[in-house]
Design an enzyme around this catalytic site. Structure first.
Site, PDB file in Angstrom:
ATOM      1  NE  ARG A 264       6.611  -4.117   6.466  1.00  0.00           N
ATOM      2  CZ  ARG A 264       5.296  -3.915   6.539  1.00  0.00           C
ATOM      3  NH1 ARG A 264       4.633  -3.552   5.457  1.00  0.00           N
ATOM      4  NH2 ARG A 264       4.660  -4.102   7.662  1.00  0.00           N
TER       5      ARG A 264
ATOM      6  NE  ARG B 197      -5.050  -1.449  10.728  1.00  0.00           N
ATOM      7  CZ  ARG B 197      -4.058  -0.812  10.148  1.00  0.00           C
ATOM      8  NH1 ARG B 197      -4.204   0.406   9.702  1.00  0.00           N
ATOM      9  NH2 ARG B 197      -2.899  -1.413  10.009  1.00  0.00           N
TER      10      ARG B 197
ATOM     11  NE  ARG C 222       5.956  -1.325  10.580  1.00  0.00           N
ATOM     12  CZ  ARG C 222       4.774  -1.245   9.966  1.00  0.00           C
ATOM     13  NH1 ARG C 222       4.688  -0.718   8.761  1.00  0.00           N
ATOM     14  NH2 ARG C 222       3.688  -1.680  10.542  1.00  0.00           N
TER      15      ARG C 222
ATOM     16  NE  ARG D  59       1.057  -5.087  11.875  1.00  0.00           N
ATOM     17  CZ  ARG D  59       2.295  -5.284  11.422  1.00  0.00           C
ATOM     18  NH1 ARG D  59       3.144  -6.026  12.103  1.00  0.00           N
ATOM     19  NH2 ARG D  59       2.693  -4.710  10.325  1.00  0.00           N
TER      20      ARG D  59
ATOM     21  CE  LYS E 106      -2.364  -0.978   3.736  1.00  0.00           C
ATOM     22  NZ  LYS E 106      -2.239  -2.327   4.240  1.00  0.00           N
TER      23      LYS E 106
HETATM   24  P1  ADP Z   1       0.250  -2.359   9.107  1.00  0.00           P
HETATM   25  O1  ADP Z   1      -0.795  -2.142   8.039  1.00  0.00           O
HETATM   26  O2  ADP Z   1       1.490  -3.013   8.608  1.00  0.00           O
HETATM   27  O3  ADP Z   1      -0.284  -3.010  10.344  1.00  0.00           O
HETATM   28  P2  ADP Z   1       0.280   0.505   9.651  1.00  0.00           P
HETATM   29  O4  ADP Z   1       1.510   1.299   9.445  1.00  0.00           O
HETATM   30  O5  ADP Z   1      -0.897   0.798   8.784  1.00  0.00           O
HETATM   31  O6  ADP Z   1       0.784  -0.976   9.558  1.00  0.00           O
HETATM   32  O7  ADP Z   1      -0.211   0.614  11.178  1.00  0.00           O
HETATM   33  C1  ADP Z   1       0.654   0.266  12.229  1.00  0.00           C
HETATM   34  C2  ADP Z   1      -0.162   0.067  13.494  1.00  0.00           C
HETATM   35  O8  ADP Z   1      -0.809   1.304  13.844  1.00  0.00           O
HETATM   36  C3  ADP Z   1      -1.298  -0.941  13.402  1.00  0.00           C
HETATM   37  O9  ADP Z   1      -0.850  -2.256  13.625  1.00  0.00           O
HETATM   38  C4  ADP Z   1      -2.223  -0.444  14.519  1.00  0.00           C
HETATM   39  O10 ADP Z   1      -1.749  -0.814  15.799  1.00  0.00           O
HETATM   40  C5  ADP Z   1      -2.097   1.063  14.409  1.00  0.00           C
HETATM   41  N1  ADP Z   1      -3.125   1.643  13.502  1.00  0.00           N
HETATM   42  C6  ADP Z   1      -2.904   2.288  12.321  1.00  0.00           C
HETATM   43  N2  ADP Z   1      -4.059   2.680  11.761  1.00  0.00           N
HETATM   44  C7  ADP Z   1      -5.044   2.286  12.600  1.00  0.00           C
HETATM   45  C8  ADP Z   1      -6.465   2.373  12.586  1.00  0.00           C
HETATM   46  N3  ADP Z   1      -7.116   2.964  11.571  1.00  0.00           N
HETATM   47  N4  ADP Z   1      -7.150   1.835  13.640  1.00  0.00           N
HETATM   48  C9  ADP Z   1      -6.521   1.244  14.664  1.00  0.00           C
HETATM   49  N5  ADP Z   1      -5.187   1.116  14.739  1.00  0.00           N
HETATM   50  C10 ADP Z   1      -4.443   1.617  13.720  1.00  0.00           C
END
Ligand code: ADP
Length: 213
Positions: free
Chosen positions: A130, A93, A162, A173, A17
């Site tokens: 990654r 999400r 990360r 996740r 993404k």
């Molecule tokens: P990934 O898609 O690899 O999990 P992101 O960078 O999108 O990583 O998000 C990292 C973390 O931030 C998520 O695992 C979650 O804990 C939190 N997060 C991000 N966006 C949201 C959201 N819209 N709702 C809840 N938690 C979120």
């Protein structure tokens, strides 16, 4: 004048993404709003939000809907997003977040929702390779043959994995994605906004061509 756009991108962790969002945001000249990046920024700055979010993020959980809706609402009120639009990455999400976004968007609804589809087995392999530069954010895919795998080629900074890319956190996740986020695919299909894009293939293949907009 290049028309703006209001876009949401869905897809499993590791679907690519981030890479596609950079292209889309250049093409439509709209801000790329990544809630993950916003939260990681808050962690780096040591704000209250960052302190609350850090533990949840490292364990692979989801930050509460109310907090997330507040952050995104505030960001979408800024002039760039209001006038040109945005590409939202990592939000919504959950169905609660999607409902809130519809409300916040009001008379300026989303134009399209992209589902960047990559199977679970494939993303697990991608995520284990990654890497990211801690200083400038450049993303890398480890091949095992790099001369200096932990030094950034762009800025000389530290390249790392990360904190939440451990196998346990990744699986959690991905489980949460199936439970909480995958239902959004039906949600947006029902609204007639969904476009499914195959996320396996040549990442250079411009996503905008595949969207036909
Ligand atoms: P990934 O898609 O690899 O999990 P992101 O960078 O999108 O990583 O998000 C990292 C973390 O931030 C998520 O695992 C979650 O804990 C939190 N997060 C991000 N966006 C949201 C959201 N819209 N709702 C809840 N938690 C979120």
């Amino acid at each position: 004048m290049i028309p703006g756009a209001r876009i949401v991108i869905l897809g499993r962790q590791g679907a690519g993404k981030g890479t596609q969002c950079v292209r889309l945001s250049r093409h439509y000249v709209v801000p790329h709003i990544s809630t993950g990046d916003m939260l990681r920024g808050a962690v780096r700055e040591g704000t209250d939000l960052g302190r609350t979010a850090k533990e949840i993020m490292d364990s692979g959980g989801l930050v509460g809907d109310e907090v997330m809706i507040g952050i995104v609402d505030e960001r979408l009120q800024r002039a760039d997003a209001r006038t040109r639009g945005y590409i939202l990455d990592g939000f919504p999400r959950t169905v609660v977040q999607a409902n809130a976004l519809d409300e916040v968007a009001g008379d300026k609804p989303l134009d399209i929702v992209i589902d960047l589809f990559v199977a679970r087995e494939v993303v697990i392999r991608r995520i284990s390779a990654r890497r990211v530069c801690r200083d400038c954010g450049t993303n890398y895919t480890a091949t095992g043959t790099e001369r200096y795998p932990w030094i950034c080629e762009v800025c000389g900074g530290d390249v790392m994995q990360r904190d939440d890319d451990t196998p346990e956190a990744v699986n959690r996740r991905l489980d949460l994605y199936e439970e909480q986020t995958a239902p959004l695919i039906d949600y947006y299909e029902g609204q007639g906004r969904l476009i499914v894009v195959d996320g396996v293939g040549d990442p250079e293949d411009p996503i905008v061509d595949r969207l036909g907009h």
